[in-house]
Design an enzyme around this catalytic site. Structure first.
Site, mmCIF file in Angstrom:
data_model
loop_
_atom_site.group_PDB
_atom_site.id
_atom_site.type_symbol
_atom_site.label_atom_id
_atom_site.label_comp_id
_atom_site.label_asym_id
_atom_site.label_seq_id
_atom_site.Cartn_x
_atom_site.Cartn_y
_atom_site.Cartn_z
ATOM 1 N N GLY A 14 5.911 -6.431 33.491
ATOM 2 C CA GLY A 14 6.280 -5.785 32.231
ATOM 3 C C GLY A 14 5.314 -5.942 31.079
ATOM 4 N N ASN A 16 2.906 -3.889 30.276
ATOM 5 C CA ASN A 16 2.757 -2.589 29.599
ATOM 6 C C ASN A 16 3.986 -2.268 28.757
ATOM 7 O OD1 ASN A 16 0.138 -1.121 30.323
ATOM 8 N ND2 ASN A 16 0.787 -1.966 32.291
ATOM 9 N N LYS A 67 18.634 8.405 47.861
ATOM 10 C CA LYS A 67 17.714 8.390 46.712
ATOM 11 C C LYS A 67 18.295 9.235 45.577
ATOM 12 C CE LYS A 67 13.008 8.964 45.375
ATOM 13 N NZ LYS A 67 11.760 8.342 45.692
ATOM 14 N N MET A 92 7.740 0.688 40.796
ATOM 15 C CA MET A 92 7.158 0.756 42.139
ATOM 16 C C MET A 92 7.854 1.720 43.097
ATOM 17 S SD MET A 92 4.631 -1.157 41.716
ATOM 18 C CE MET A 92 3.982 -1.563 43.336
ATOM 19 N N ASN A 109 3.131 8.064 33.780
ATOM 20 C CA ASN A 109 2.887 6.860 34.580
ATOM 21 C C ASN A 109 1.541 6.266 34.193
ATOM 22 O OD1 ASN A 109 3.195 4.981 36.823
ATOM 23 N ND2 ASN A 109 1.665 6.223 37.903
ATOM 24 N N HIS A 111 -1.587 4.019 35.760
ATOM 25 C CA HIS A 111 -2.133 3.616 37.062
ATOM 26 C C HIS A 111 -3.471 2.887 36.853
ATOM 27 C CE1 HIS A 111 -2.797 3.751 41.340
ATOM 28 N NE2 HIS A 111 -4.037 4.118 41.089
HETATM 29 C C1 GRF Z 1 -0.095 -2.094 36.079
HETATM 30 O O1 GRF Z 1 -1.348 -2.437 36.613
HETATM 31 C C2 GRF Z 1 0.155 -0.604 36.179
HETATM 32 O O2 GRF Z 1 -1.002 0.154 36.018
HETATM 33 C C3 GRF Z 1 0.668 -0.470 37.588
HETATM 34 O O3 GRF Z 1 1.480 -1.601 37.785
HETATM 35 C C4 GRF Z 1 1.045 -2.642 36.917
HETATM 36 C C5 GRF Z 1 2.209 -3.047 36.082
HETATM 37 O O4 GRF Z 1 1.939 -4.145 35.249
HETATM 38 N N1 GRF Z 1 1.354 0.789 37.753
HETATM 39 P P1 GRF Z 1 3.002 -4.604 34.179
HETATM 40 O O5 GRF Z 1 4.346 -4.760 34.922
HETATM 41 O O6 GRF Z 1 3.083 -3.546 33.112
HETATM 42 O O7 GRF Z 1 2.515 -5.920 33.651
#
Ligand code: GRF
Length: 209
Positions: A14, A16, A67, A92, A109, A111
């Protein structure tokens, strides 16, 4: 200024999510996180949300027959909180039709590679193994593919000879935190069109040139 409402989907650490929460504390940031949904009950992101008194819901795929039903539950939460934009921040699971149809071009998203290189899992390690000299991160709109939607923004980082997958991932992550904050701001405050697979931002005043 009335802030736009973000729903953030997470599965893990988390960081981000934290970057968005921190940004939203500034008066002039155009968005705030109003709800967090985690499919993983162990995600540290849950603690981060709780600490900020942001409502957080745990919705586990295993608890639903299909789903579709799983995503219907998430859709219900996101609608209840009237989100303007859905941010996948380390979520994920692949987004299915139920959520795509409910939030057309309203799901983004982040990435950890310069797409279209290295989509999917362990992108930083794949980039390191491949031997690229520049890598980075991408924020894109979500479509039905994996890390394949129209690109909103990217940030690049160098790859050094003495990097490991971990040091490279750390360097990319620092840029991710800036990119997610600036990308959310950009799409909520600027005019743009999706032309083919290109996100074209309309510069203010350009029509007068
Ligand atoms: C990040 O590297 C993001 O780009 C990828 O998963 C990771 C998540 O990191 N999709 P966080 O949970 O935000 O620390």
């Amino acid at each position: 200024m009335e802030k736009k409402r973000l729903g953030v989907l997470v599965s893990g650490r988390g960081s981000n999510l934290q970057a968005l929460i921190d940004a939203s504390k500034k008066d002039d940031y155009p968005a705030k996180v109003v709800v967090v949904v985690s499919n993983n009950p162990e995600a540290y992101a849950i603690e981060r949300a709780k600490k900020e008194n942001i409502p957080v819901y745990i919705v586990k795929r295993e608890d639903y027959k299909s789903k579709k039903e799983y995503e219907e539950k998430i859709r219900e939460i996101l609608i209840e909180y009237k989100v303007d934009l859905v941010v996948l921040a380390g979520y994920m699971k692949i987004i299915g039709k139920t959520l795509l149809d409910a939030f057309p071009w309203k799901i983004i998203n982040i990435h950890p590679s310069l797409l279209p290189s290295f989509p999917g899992l362990e992108a930083q390690k794949k980039a390191w193994e491949y031997g690229v000299k520049i890598s980075g991160c991408t924020v894109h709109f979500v479509d039905e593919g994996i890390d394949s939607g129209p690109i909103i923004g990217q940030r690049a980082v160098p790859v050094y000879d003495d990097d490991t997958p971990e040091t490279l991932a750390d360097r990319i992550l620092q840029e991710e935190h800036k990119l997610i904050v600036e990308s959310v701001k950009k799409i909520l405050t600027e005019e743009y069109e999706i032309v083919g697979r290109r996100v074209v931002f309309k510069k203010k005043g350009a029509e007068n040139i």
